[in-house]
Each structure stands twice: as structure tokens, then as C-alpha cells.
Design an enzyme around this catalytic site. Structure first.
Site, PDB file in Angstrom:
ATOM      1  N   ARG A 171       0.781  -1.224  -0.138  1.00  0.00           N
ATOM      2  CA  ARG A 171       0.489   0.219   0.016  1.00  0.00           C
ATOM      3  C   ARG A 171       0.973   1.513  -0.099  1.00  0.00           C
ATOM      4  O   ARG A 171       0.483   1.916  -0.468  1.00  0.00           O
ATOM      5  CB  ARG A 171      -0.671  -0.191   1.468  1.00  0.00           C
ATOM      6  CG  ARG A 171      -2.105  -1.354   1.517  1.00  0.00           C
ATOM      7  CD  ARG A 171      -2.970  -1.582   2.716  1.00  0.00           C
ATOM      8  NE  ARG A 171      -3.590   0.215   2.961  1.00  0.00           N
ATOM      9  CZ  ARG A 171      -4.629   1.005   2.806  1.00  0.00           C
ATOM     10  NH1 ARG A 171      -5.293  -0.223   2.202  1.00  0.00           N
ATOM     11  NH2 ARG A 171      -4.864   1.750   3.313  1.00  0.00           N
ATOM     12  N   ARG A 175      10.007   6.472  -2.728  1.00  0.00           N
ATOM     13  CA  ARG A 175      10.705   6.842  -3.177  1.00  0.00           C
ATOM     14  C   ARG A 175      11.591   7.605  -3.349  1.00  0.00           C
ATOM     15  O   ARG A 175      12.522   8.189  -2.109  1.00  0.00           O
ATOM     16  CB  ARG A 175       9.676   8.108  -2.953  1.00  0.00           C
ATOM     17  CG  ARG A 175       8.006   8.201  -3.472  1.00  0.00           C
ATOM     18  CD  ARG A 175       7.308   9.296  -4.074  1.00  0.00           C
ATOM     19  NE  ARG A 175       5.716   9.262  -4.506  1.00  0.00           N
ATOM     20  CZ  ARG A 175       5.025   9.221  -3.394  1.00  0.00           C
ATOM     21  NH1 ARG A 175       5.469   9.676  -2.380  1.00  0.00           N
ATOM     22  NH2 ARG A 175       3.883   8.985  -3.506  1.00  0.00           N
ATOM     23  N   ARG A 246      -8.677  -6.583  13.651  1.00  0.00           N
ATOM     24  CA  ARG A 246      -8.653  -6.000  14.509  1.00  0.00           C
ATOM     25  C   ARG A 246      -9.158  -4.254  15.153  1.00  0.00           C
ATOM     26  O   ARG A 246     -10.515  -4.069  14.239  1.00  0.00           O
ATOM     27  CB  ARG A 246      -7.068  -4.524  14.548  1.00  0.00           C
ATOM     28  CG  ARG A 246      -6.022  -6.008  13.684  1.00  0.00           C
ATOM     29  CD  ARG A 246      -5.592  -6.568  15.456  1.00  0.00           C
ATOM     30  NE  ARG A 246      -4.293  -5.260  16.171  1.00  0.00           N
ATOM     31  CZ  ARG A 246      -4.166  -5.783  17.415  1.00  0.00           C
ATOM     32  NH1 ARG A 246      -4.817  -7.122  17.406  1.00  0.00           N
ATOM     33  NH2 ARG A 246      -3.344  -5.132  18.071  1.00  0.00           N
ATOM     34  N   ARG A 276      -0.354   5.956  16.100  1.00  0.00           N
ATOM     35  CA  ARG A 276      -0.240   7.409  15.846  1.00  0.00           C
ATOM     36  C   ARG A 276      -1.335   8.292  16.747  1.00  0.00           C
ATOM     37  O   ARG A 276      -1.908   8.088  17.159  1.00  0.00           O
ATOM     38  CB  ARG A 276      -0.757   7.135  14.143  1.00  0.00           C
ATOM     39  CG  ARG A 276      -2.178   7.122  13.816  1.00  0.00           C
ATOM     40  CD  ARG A 276      -2.417   6.388  12.861  1.00  0.00           C
ATOM     41  NE  ARG A 276      -3.376   6.321  12.363  1.00  0.00           N
ATOM     42  CZ  ARG A 276      -4.272   5.544  11.097  1.00  0.00           C
ATOM     43  NH1 ARG A 276      -3.202   5.909  10.065  1.00  0.00           N
ATOM     44  NH2 ARG A 276      -5.236   4.914  11.277  1.00  0.00           N
ATOM     45  N   TYR A 347      -9.629  -6.302   3.123  1.00  0.00           N
ATOM     46  CA  TYR A 347      -9.075  -4.358   3.384  1.00  0.00           C
ATOM     47  C   TYR A 347      -9.400  -3.418   2.731  1.00  0.00           C
ATOM     48  O   TYR A 347      -8.155  -3.409   1.445  1.00  0.00           O
ATOM     49  CB  TYR A 347      -7.804  -4.584   3.715  1.00  0.00           C
ATOM     50  CG  TYR A 347      -6.433  -3.178   4.543  1.00  0.00           C
ATOM     51  CD1 TYR A 347      -7.552  -2.366   4.661  1.00  0.00           C
ATOM     52  CD2 TYR A 347      -5.259  -3.603   4.769  1.00  0.00           C
ATOM     53  CE1 TYR A 347      -6.718  -0.920   5.137  1.00  0.00           C
ATOM     54  CE2 TYR A 347      -4.529  -2.956   5.699  1.00  0.00           C
ATOM     55  CZ  TYR A 347      -4.716  -1.626   5.908  1.00  0.00           C
ATOM     56  OH  TYR A 347      -4.355  -0.515   6.593  1.00  0.00           O
TER      57      TYR A 347
HETATM   58  N1  UDP Z   1       2.954   1.059   8.171  1.00  0.00           N
HETATM   59  C1  UDP Z   1       4.300   0.753   8.863  1.00  0.00           C
HETATM   60  N2  UDP Z   1       4.936   1.693   9.498  1.00  0.00           N
HETATM   61  C2  UDP Z   1       3.708   3.447   8.651  1.00  0.00           C
HETATM   62  C3  UDP Z   1       2.743   3.465   8.591  1.00  0.00           C
HETATM   63  C4  UDP Z   1       2.218   2.307   7.773  1.00  0.00           C
HETATM   64  O1  UDP Z   1       4.457  -0.061   9.175  1.00  0.00           O
HETATM   65  O2  UDP Z   1       4.902   3.945   9.934  1.00  0.00           O
HETATM   66  C5  UDP Z   1       2.588  -0.269   7.990  1.00  0.00           C
HETATM   67  C6  UDP Z   1       1.572  -0.604   9.224  1.00  0.00           C
HETATM   68  O3  UDP Z   1       1.931  -2.198   8.975  1.00  0.00           O
HETATM   69  C7  UDP Z   1      -0.172  -0.676   8.370  1.00  0.00           C
HETATM   70  C8  UDP Z   1       0.349  -0.672   6.449  1.00  0.00           C
HETATM   71  O4  UDP Z   1       1.542  -0.073   6.722  1.00  0.00           O
HETATM   72  O5  UDP Z   1      -1.427  -0.403   8.658  1.00  0.00           O
HETATM   73  C9  UDP Z   1      -0.404   0.139   5.493  1.00  0.00           C
HETATM   74  O6  UDP Z   1      -0.245   1.733   6.071  1.00  0.00           O
HETATM   75  P1  UDP Z   1      -1.623   2.760   5.946  1.00  0.00           P
HETATM   76  O7  UDP Z   1      -1.088   4.278   6.504  1.00  0.00           O
HETATM   77  O8  UDP Z   1      -1.743   2.139   4.760  1.00  0.00           O
HETATM   78  O9  UDP Z   1      -2.708   2.201   6.989  1.00  0.00           O
HETATM   79  P2  UDP Z   1      -4.212   2.873   7.062  1.00  0.00           P
HETATM   80  O10 UDP Z   1      -4.146   3.873   7.051  1.00  0.00           O
HETATM   81  O11 UDP Z   1      -5.006   1.888   6.420  1.00  0.00           O
HETATM   82  O12 UDP Z   1      -4.200   2.305   8.777  1.00  0.00           O
END
Ligand code: UDP
Length: 374
Positions: A171, A175, A246, A276, A347
């Protein structure tokens, strides 16, 4: 046809609207007291800030049809998701980009130098990555993987990253420029008045009756067809067992002025319990100046128990076996169509959800036109 739609999130609202426009009578129920499911937005009573009640939602898509669709029901304001990450007491930009790499390695690499350096760090003995950890090690090597992905992923998913699919990491872009746009899609934005106002507009149709605070299970059984967007296993009373999800928990922080000075800050270190923090006024830069106080949510991820709200389908090996059994039951159940993140245990992002809801509604209508039971 008289249709019952279980769930007033994007799946139910969009499919319901499409079917109403095709001439069907649609009753949409949701057990919660609001529309938009986990995309729900509402003004925080204490600060007046528009809050993403169930966590950050940024709309992004390459699908022109879906972008045009959302623009019909809301004014989409330009928004670029720029996420920050705290790792070992320092703040970096995500997704991993040239700035992240240079800061992490205390270097000043050009794009080509950074690419060569990261390629040298990356594990080249992994062919096709079979799980999240292999995908991370193959992409960025040991140090960057452990710093940015391992701890966050363990907290977010509650299992070892080696048990998760590689697709979760795919996902995120990597870069070798200073572009820190979290997404690589052409269209990106947030509805001016929030997602719930957008869903209200989608539901505003003379052939749609909305009943909030109502469980689909408590509705009469005399509808011609049911669209089920709740958890797939719940429809079958968990007869085969529970699919693992989850859930998320949010702790609000309110303060004068700024709390963290940006929309989303990830906490990648395993020692910090939350994943976060989202400071909500930054999701609406067009109205930020109006608020003296700010509100942020500290976000925690946990196993989803029977009374909790499901957010993310886990999809471990056991879940996939269980899913296959539920899919077989779903196929054998006439008169019910399952859709959405919960209804198909996938997902899905908002844009994919909307696209599938539109396709499903068209396919159902076409089948009924031809006299086929769906
Ligand atoms: N991820 C990570 N570190 C980060 C951000 C994302 O390891 O700082 C991994 C984590 O496993 C997460 C996945 O990348 O579930 C997808 O991130 P995304 O930001 O797309 O998740 P969402 O916003 O859908 O929770």
C-alpha cells in the site's frame, strides 16, 4: 423490488442509492445512530473542529468514475496526505522518501545515490516476498525495515509481521525524490463538510428510507433482497467461528492552539503503545483559522472482541480457511448479497468500496431485469 440494505456506510449508501435510482424501493438500516460507518465525521462539541470519529480518512483514487461520483455529492477539497513519523526520538517524513533516507542515514544522497544505497541494503536473496516482513526486507533492508515498519506493524496488527500478507506493505510507496505525498493516486481530497454530510447527500433520494439505531436482524423478513454490509460471519451467527479483526481505541487530547502541528504523526517504536496521533483541524485546512482550541486523537489498536467495532480484517492463514467456508455459505444463500470491507472481509479503501458498490448494484439490477434470482 423491495430491498433491505444492512449498513449505512459507503457500501450500503452507494449501492442503495444506485438501486433507488434504478427504480427500486430501498430501506437502509444501521445499528449506530449515524451514517457513514467508520468514515463518520462530526464536529467536536468542545472545540468545534470536524473530527474523523473513527480515525483519519483521506479520499484517494485513480478511478475517474469514482472521483466523479463523490464530487456529485460533496465539494472535494484539495488535500495531500503528508504523514510524519517518530522513530527513536526523531521526526521523519513518510512514506519513505529521499528526505527520510538522507535523514536516517545522515547523508545527502542524490536520488540515484540513494537508490543505489538502498538497493545495496535491501535483501536480494528474497525472490517473491511471501509475507510483510520479507516484503519490507526486500524493499529497504534490515535497518529501515526495523525502524519504520516492524514496530508499527506489530502494534497495528498484534502479530509478527511474518504472519501478515506482503500486500499490506505494498500500500505504501518508496520514493527516491523529496515527494512526501503518502499516496500515489491521481485524485486526492477530503469533502468540505465531512464524510457524513456526503453520505447524507447520497442517501437523500425519495426511494430511500433510512432507519438509524436499527439492527438488520430485527427487521421483518419480507424484503425481496438483502444487501448485507455488516461482518460476514455475523450474518451466519458466527456458525463457523469468528473471523479475526483489529479494533481501534481513541484517546482525545484537547489544548489551546496546536497539539502536534500536523494531521498525522505515526509512532513507529514498539515501546510507545499508540500507533499514531491525528490532529483533526489539519484535515480541514480551509477552516483551521476558525478554532482557538485543537483536538487530537491518540490511536491504539487491539484484538476485536465480540462487543467491539471491527476496523481491519486480519486475514491470517486460519481466517482465510474460515473465510472460504463463509464464502461457500454466502454463495449458497439466495436473496442476499454481501459487500464492503466487513461483508467481504477485505481491507478495502473508500474508493474501491464505492466502485464495488456501484458494480454490485448494476449487476443485481441487470440480473433482476432478466428474471434471474441473485
Ligand atoms: N506501516 C508501518 N509504518 C508506518 C505506516 C504504516 O509499518 O509508519 C504499515 C502498517 O503495517 C500498516 C500498513 O503499513 O498497517 C498500511 O499503512 P496505511 O497507512 O495504509 O494504513 P491505514 O491508514 O489503512 O491504517
Amino acid at each position: 423490488m423491495r430491498l433491505l440494505v444492512a449498513g449505512a456506510g459507503f457500501s450500503g449508501a452507494v449501492a442503495g442509492r444506485a438501486l433507488a435510482e434504478l427504480g427500486h424501493d430501498v430501506t437502509i438500516v444501521d445499528e449506530r445512530d449515524h451514517v457513514a460507518g467508520n468514515c463518520h465525521t462530526a464536529r467536536d462539541p468542545e472545540t468545534g473542529v470536524m473530527v474523523h470519529v473513527y480515525g483519519p480518512h483521506i479520499f484517494h483514487t485513480d478511478d475517474r468514475r469514482v472521483w466523479d461520483y463523490v464530487a456529485r455529492f460533496a465539494e472535494m477539497m484539495p488535500y495531500v496526505n503528508r504523514v510524519k513519523a517518530v522513530v527513536g526520538g526523531e521526526v521523519y517524513t513518510l512514506p519513505i522518501n529521499l528526505h527520510t533516507i538522507n535523514q536516517f542515514l545522515r547523508a545527502s544522497f542524490s536520488p540515484a545515490e540513494a537508490r543505489a544505497h538502498v538497493e545495496a541494503l535491501a535483501r536480494d536473496d528474497i525472490g517473491t516476498a511471501s509475507n510483510f516482513e520479507e516484503q519490507g526486507l526486500k524493499l529497504v533492508g534490515e535497518d529501515l525495515y526495523r525502524a519504520f515498519f516492524e514496530g508499527y506493524t506489530r502494534k497495528q496488527w498484534g502479530v509478527e509481521p511474518s504472519r501478515l500478507p506482503a500486500s499490506i506493505l505494498k500500500r505504501l510507496p518508496l520514493r527516491f525524490t523529496y515527494d512526501d505525498n503518502y499516496f500515489f493516486h491521481r485524485h486526492q481530497g477530503i469533502p468540505r463538510d465531512g464524510y457524513s454530510a456526503m453520505v447524507d447527500a447520497i442517501l437523500d433520494h425519495p426511494r430511500i428510507a433510512l432507519q438509524l439505531g436499527t439492527r438488520a436482524e430485527d427487521m421483518p423478513g419480507d424484503f425481496d433482497h438483502v444487501l448485507w454490509t455488516g461482518p460476514l460471519d455475523r450474518y451466519f451467527d458466527h456458525a463457523e467461528g469468528r473471523l479475526a479483526y483489529r479494533t481501534l481505541r481513541f484517546e482525545p487530547i484537547r489544548a489551546e492552539g496546536d497539539i502536534q502541528g500536523t494531521a498525522v504523526m505515526n509512532y513507529c517504536d514498539a515501546e510507545v503503545a499508540h500507533t499514531r496521533i491525528a490532529e483533526h483541524k489539519y484535515f480541514a485546512p480551509w477552516e483551521q483559522a476558525e478554532f482557538a482550541r485543537s483536538v487530537a486523537f491518540r490511536e491504539f489498536s487491539d484484538d476485536c472482541g465480540p462487543g467491539d467495532i471491527p476496523f481491519y480484517p486480519l486475514r491470517l492463514a486460519d481466517d482465510k480457511a474460515l473465510l472460504a467456508r463463509y464464502v461457500a455459505r454466502a454463495r449458497a444463500t439466495k436473496g442476499v448479497t454481501f459487500l464492503g470491507r466487513l461483508g467481504t472481509y477485505a481491507y478495502l479503501d473508500m474508493d474501491v468500496t464505492i466502485g464495488r458498490a456501484l458494480d454490485t448494484a448494476e449487476a443485481l439490477h441487470a440480473a433482476w431485469q432478466q428474471g434471474q434470482p441473485a
